[in-house]
Motif scaffolding. Structure first.
Motif, short mmCIF file in Angstrom:
data_model
loop_
_atom_site.label_atom_id
_atom_site.label_comp_id
_atom_site.label_asym_id
_atom_site.label_seq_id
_atom_site.Cartn_x
_atom_site.Cartn_y
_atom_site.Cartn_z
N ALA A 138 -2.75 14.15 -5.41
CA ALA A 138 -3.40 15.39 -5.84
C ALA A 138 -3.33 16.46 -4.76
CB ALA A 138 -4.87 15.10 -6.20
N TRP A 139 -3.29 16.03 -3.50
CA TRP A 139 -3.35 16.98 -2.38
C TRP A 139 -2.15 16.88 -1.42
CZ3 TRP A 139 -6.99 20.46 -3.14
CH2 TRP A 139 -8.14 20.10 -3.83
N TYR A 140 -1.40 15.80 -1.51
CA TYR A 140 -0.31 15.57 -0.55
C TYR A 140 0.98 15.16 -1.26
CZ TYR A 140 -3.77 15.32 3.29
OH TYR A 140 -4.76 15.59 4.21
N ASP A 141 2.09 15.45 -0.60
CA ASP A 141 3.39 14.90 -0.99
C ASP A 141 3.63 13.65 -0.15
OD1 ASP A 141 3.94 17.01 -2.77
OD2 ASP A 141 4.73 18.24 -1.14
N VAL A 142 4.03 12.57 -0.79
CA VAL A 142 4.17 11.28 -0.11
C VAL A 142 5.65 10.89 -0.02
CG1 VAL A 142 3.51 8.85 -0.10
CG2 VAL A 142 1.93 10.56 -1.02
N GLU A 143 6.09 10.55 1.19
CA GLU A 143 7.45 10.07 1.40
C GLU A 143 7.41 8.63 1.93
OE1 GLU A 143 10.14 13.11 3.47
OE2 GLU A 143 8.12 13.82 3.97
N TYR A 144 8.08 7.74 1.22
CA TYR A 144 8.26 6.37 1.71
C TYR A 144 9.50 6.42 2.59
CZ TYR A 144 8.74 1.23 1.45
OH TYR A 144 8.85 -0.11 1.74
N MET A 145 9.30 6.25 3.90
CA MET A 145 10.38 6.48 4.85
C MET A 145 11.32 5.27 4.98
SD MET A 145 9.59 9.58 5.76
CE MET A 145 10.57 9.94 7.21
N VAL A 190 0.84 -1.20 0.00
CA VAL A 190 0.00 0.00 0.00
C VAL A 190 0.88 1.25 0.00
CG1 VAL A 190 -1.77 1.29 1.26
CG2 VAL A 190 -1.89 -1.20 1.14
N ALA A 191 1.95 1.24 0.79
CA ALA A 191 2.87 2.38 0.83
C ALA A 191 3.50 2.62 -0.55
CB ALA A 191 3.96 2.12 1.86
N GLN A 192 3.86 1.55 -1.23
CA GLN A 192 4.45 1.68 -2.56
C GLN A 192 3.45 2.27 -3.54
OE1 GLN A 192 5.67 -2.43 -2.97
NE2 GLN A 192 7.80 -1.97 -2.46
N ARG A 193 2.18 1.86 -3.43
CA ARG A 193 1.16 2.42 -4.31
C ARG A 193 0.98 3.91 -4.06
NH1 ARG A 193 -2.31 -2.17 -3.16
NH2 ARG A 193 -3.82 -0.80 -2.15
N MET A 194 0.98 4.29 -2.80
CA MET A 194 0.78 5.70 -2.45
C MET A 194 1.90 6.58 -2.99
SD MET A 194 -0.59 5.13 1.43
CE MET A 194 -0.36 6.83 1.89
N ALA A 195 3.12 6.05 -2.97
CA ALA A 195 4.28 6.86 -3.33
C ALA A 195 4.69 6.72 -4.80
CB ALA A 195 5.46 6.47 -2.44
N SER A 196 4.04 5.84 -5.54
CA SER A 196 4.49 5.52 -6.90
C SER A 196 4.20 6.65 -7.89
CB SER A 196 3.84 4.23 -7.39
OG SER A 196 2.44 4.38 -7.41
N LYS A 217 5.62 -7.61 4.48
CA LYS A 217 6.45 -6.56 5.06
C LYS A 217 5.63 -5.28 5.22
CE LYS A 217 10.91 -8.29 3.46
NZ LYS A 217 11.26 -8.78 4.81
N SER A 218 6.11 -4.42 6.08
CA SER A 218 5.43 -3.16 6.35
C SER A 218 6.33 -2.00 5.93
CB SER A 218 5.08 -3.06 7.84
OG SER A 218 4.30 -4.15 8.25
N ALA A 219 5.76 -0.81 5.95
CA ALA A 219 6.54 0.38 5.60
C ALA A 219 5.99 1.58 6.36
CB ALA A 219 6.50 0.63 4.10
N VAL A 220 6.87 2.52 6.65
CA VAL A 220 6.49 3.76 7.31
C VAL A 220 6.45 4.87 6.27
CG1 VAL A 220 7.15 5.47 9.05
CG2 VAL A 220 7.43 3.02 9.52
N ILE A 221 5.37 5.62 6.28
CA ILE A 221 5.19 6.70 5.31
C ILE A 221 4.94 8.02 6.04
CG2 ILE A 221 4.41 5.33 3.34
CD1 ILE A 221 1.84 7.04 5.46
N ARG A 222 5.19 9.10 5.31
CA ARG A 222 4.81 10.43 5.81
C ARG A 222 4.17 11.18 4.65
NH1 ARG A 222 9.29 13.23 8.89
NH2 ARG A 222 10.30 13.38 6.86
N ILE A 223 3.01 11.75 4.89
CA ILE A 223 2.24 12.46 3.87
C ILE A 223 2.01 13.87 4.37
CG2 ILE A 223 0.16 12.37 2.45
CD1 ILE A 223 -0.23 9.50 3.47
N THR A 224 2.41 14.86 3.59
CA THR A 224 2.22 16.26 4.00
C THR A 224 1.50 17.03 2.89
OG1 THR A 224 4.48 16.71 3.25
CG2 THR A 224 4.16 16.38 5.59
N ARG A 225 0.60 17.90 3.30
CA ARG A 225 -0.19 18.67 2.32
C ARG A 225 0.71 19.49 1.42
NH1 ARG A 225 -3.80 20.02 -0.02
NH2 ARG A 225 -5.34 21.36 0.93
N ASN A 226 0.40 19.44 0.12
CA ASN A 226 1.13 20.25 -0.84
C ASN A 226 0.49 21.64 -0.89
OD1 ASN A 226 -1.20 19.99 -2.44
ND2 ASN A 226 -0.37 18.24 -3.58
N ASN A 227 0.87 22.41 -1.90
CA ASN A 227 0.39 23.80 -1.98
C ASN A 227 -0.91 23.95 -2.75
OD1 ASN A 227 2.61 24.84 -0.53
ND2 ASN A 227 3.88 24.79 -2.37
#
Length: 266
Positions: free
Chosen positions: A158-165, A136-142, A180-190
């Motif tokens: 469309a609304w966030y910048d996605v970082e696969y941590m 799921v993390a890979q899909r979000m960041a792809s 396996k799992s992954a840690v992500i960080r999503i922050t609002r873009n402009n």
């Protein structure tokens, strides 16, 4: 103190590695000075590091056994433990309309639903972090043109910048998950205005990715079943498949579809 039994029906996999728990907690530092809402705290392995940050912290947990455990282990947190289903909550009431960071070791079986709820509350949630299934993390960041690029990629980006941590192995959980799992960080873009109707954008994205192997001129017909204009379907973009389109091209496509729908409804 009695521990909590992980429940398969709730998708519970309790993190046991404290170093990883602290690393996840530290991802919220990208959005300082606003409250934190943790989803699915379980036995509080992540909670202990979040509460140390001297910010308002609330946790939401659907499992009554976990709620009882948290009340006993974290007495200072008692008034901020919400025993509810996150997916059914009105998020505007959690911090009285204030913006907050969303974080957690998210249950795998509802992680996508959690992010769709985040999108519905994007003006409240400038930052979302946490641990999810690696796929799921890979899909979000792809990026466009990749196999993992899909509905979740487009709608979130469309609304966030996605970082696969970072990636997390199975052996740091009780019980170990099969993936396996992954840690992500999503922050609002402009972006404050997408440039098209958001609900129609979502509808278009879901429709074409549900038939991702087909060209747009085929997959769009489920939305435009009354459109017979050969000129519309002969435009160059119609020969593309959804994974080839950027966010900007999906906005353009949505406006094209909107134009056709307006013609039909006139």
């Amino acid at each position: 103190m009695r521990t909590v039994r992980p429940k398969k029906n709730l998708g519970q996999h309790f993190l046991t590695d404290l170093n990883i728990a602290k690393a996840i907690a530290d991802t919220v530092d990208a959005c300082p000075d606003i409250p934190i809402l943790e989803v699915g705290p379980g036995m509080g392995v992540l909670t202990q590091y979040l509460t140390a940050k001297e910010r308002d912290v609330k946790v939401v947990e659907i499992d009554s056994e976990s709620v009882a455990y948290l009340n006993e282990k974290y007495p200072a947190l008692r008034d901020n433990i919400i025993g509810e289903d996150f997916l059914r909550m009105d998020l505007t009431t959690v911090f009285n309309g204030r913006k907050f960071v969303l974080t957690g070791n998210y249950p795998y079986d509802i992680s996508s639903q959690i992010f769709f709820k985040m999108l519905d509350n994007k003006d409240l949630i400038p930052c979302c972090t946490g641990m999810i299934q690696r796929e799921v993390a890979q899909r979000m960041a792809s990026a466009p043109g990749t196999k993992a690029y899909g509905i979740l990629s487009v709608l979130i980006q469309a609304w966030y910048d996605v970082e696969y941590m970072f990636t997390v192995d199975e052996n740091v959980f009780n019980p170990p998950p099969k993936v396996k799992s992954a840690v992500i960080r999503i922050t609002r873009n402009n972006v404050t205005d997408l440039g098209c109707d958001w609900q129609l954008f979502r509808r278009v994205v879901k429709a074409v990715f549900n038939q991702r192997r087909k060209m747009l001129r085929v997959s769009l017909k489920q939305i435009l079943d009354n459109v017979t204009d050969d000129g519309f379907y002969s435009q160059p973009i119609m020969t593309k498949r959804p994974e080839q389109l950027t966010i900007a091209q999906f906005v353009e496509l949505t406006n094209m579809v909107n134009g056709e729908l307006n013609k039909v409804n006139c």
